[in-house]
Motif scaffolding. Sequence first.
Motif, PDB file in Angstrom:
ATOM      1  N   GLY A 184       0.818  -1.215   0.000  1.00 16.33           N
ATOM      2  CA  GLY A 184       0.000   0.000   0.000  1.00 16.33           C
ATOM      3  C   GLY A 184       0.846   1.258   0.000  1.00 16.33           C
ATOM      4  O   GLY A 184       2.039   1.236  -0.307  1.00 16.33           O
ATOM      5  N   LYS A 185       0.212   2.323   0.367  1.00 14.42           N
ATOM      6  CA  LYS A 185       0.799   3.662   0.360  1.00 14.42           C
ATOM      7  C   LYS A 185       2.184   3.681   1.029  1.00 14.42           C
ATOM      8  O   LYS A 185       2.378   3.086   2.084  1.00 14.42           O
ATOM      9  N   LYS A 186       3.121   4.351   0.367  1.00 14.31           N
ATOM     10  CA  LYS A 186       4.499   4.560   0.839  1.00 14.31           C
ATOM     11  C   LYS A 186       5.334   3.282   0.847  1.00 14.31           C
ATOM     12  O   LYS A 186       6.376   3.226   1.482  1.00 14.31           O
ATOM     13  N   GLN A 187       4.867   2.241   0.149  1.00 17.38           N
ATOM     14  CA  GLN A 187       5.676   1.033   0.022  1.00 17.38           C
ATOM     15  C   GLN A 187       6.193   0.936  -1.411  1.00 17.38           C
ATOM     16  O   GLN A 187       5.602   1.479  -2.341  1.00 17.38           O
ATOM     17  N   SER A 188       7.310   0.241  -1.561  1.00 15.48           N
ATOM     18  CA  SER A 188       7.948   0.145  -2.869  1.00 15.48           C
ATOM     19  C   SER A 188       7.995  -1.300  -3.328  1.00 15.48           C
ATOM     20  O   SER A 188       7.813  -2.224  -2.546  1.00 15.48           O
ATOM     21  N   PHE A 189       8.278  -1.470  -4.614  1.00 16.12           N
ATOM     22  CA  PHE A 189       8.443  -2.811  -5.165  1.00 16.12           C
ATOM     23  C   PHE A 189       9.291  -2.726  -6.430  1.00 16.12           C
ATOM     24  O   PHE A 189       9.440  -1.669  -7.028  1.00 16.12           O
ATOM     25  N   GLY A 190       9.883  -3.868  -6.768  1.00 15.16           N
ATOM     26  CA  GLY A 190      10.670  -3.965  -7.990  1.00 15.16           C
ATOM     27  C   GLY A 190      12.153  -3.692  -7.835  1.00 15.16           C
ATOM     28  O   GLY A 190      12.933  -3.976  -8.740  1.00 15.16           O
ATOM     29  N   GLU A 191      12.572  -3.173  -6.684  1.00 11.81           N
ATOM     30  CA  GLU A 191      13.975  -2.767  -6.546  1.00 11.81           C
ATOM     31  C   GLU A 191      14.950  -3.938  -6.509  1.00 11.81           C
ATOM     32  O   GLU A 191      16.075  -3.828  -7.005  1.00 11.81           O
TER      33      GLU A 191
END
Length: 198
Positions: free
Chosen positions: A60-67
């Motif tokens: 959700g909000k303020k989370q990242s992915f793909g790094e």
Amino acid sequence: MNIEESLLYSFGGEERNYKKHEVVFKEEDHALYYFQIVEGKVKLNNYNENGKEFIHNILGKKQSFGEAMLFLHQNYPINAICLEDSRIIRLPKNNFFEMITENPGLSLEINACLSQEIFYKLKMMQSLASENPMQRLKGLLDYLKSYHDEDCHQCFHIAFTRQQIANLTGLRVETVIRTLKKMEKEGHITLKDRKILY
């Protein structure tokens, strides 16, 4: 991982709007961006050979992915699909590494974030290895609650549907429903207006 939005924009980040059910990236796409959610929810999933969905995470909000795939120079092993209309900042791979080089403190934050992901995977693997559905659900609920700051008894709202919980744990939705009722009877959770409180 939550990087200051102004920093992402200063290194060429762009905000994109996605509709509910829209694919951000799919399995085997080249890893080209760092993604950070401004608003909305994204599930990371894939499907087995029989077409059964397995959800790896819901963000959700303020989370990242793909790094993680940016560091490995690998294609994505999963899909990223919006569960609701979402606004997401994406930062091109080269700009991402330039940002880290010029802001070395981010490396520690990224290491902490990736370590948290590894911890989650290990805890979930341990839970999923159990034949006991209650053990599987308890492993997931413990992990989700670990992000909750307050130490409370049955006050943490699990914001997932029964189907999403089933897909996260590899259980059938009927088994999830039955096991949640048993967990409530034993005092592990509270079920209130279709909400799960842990």
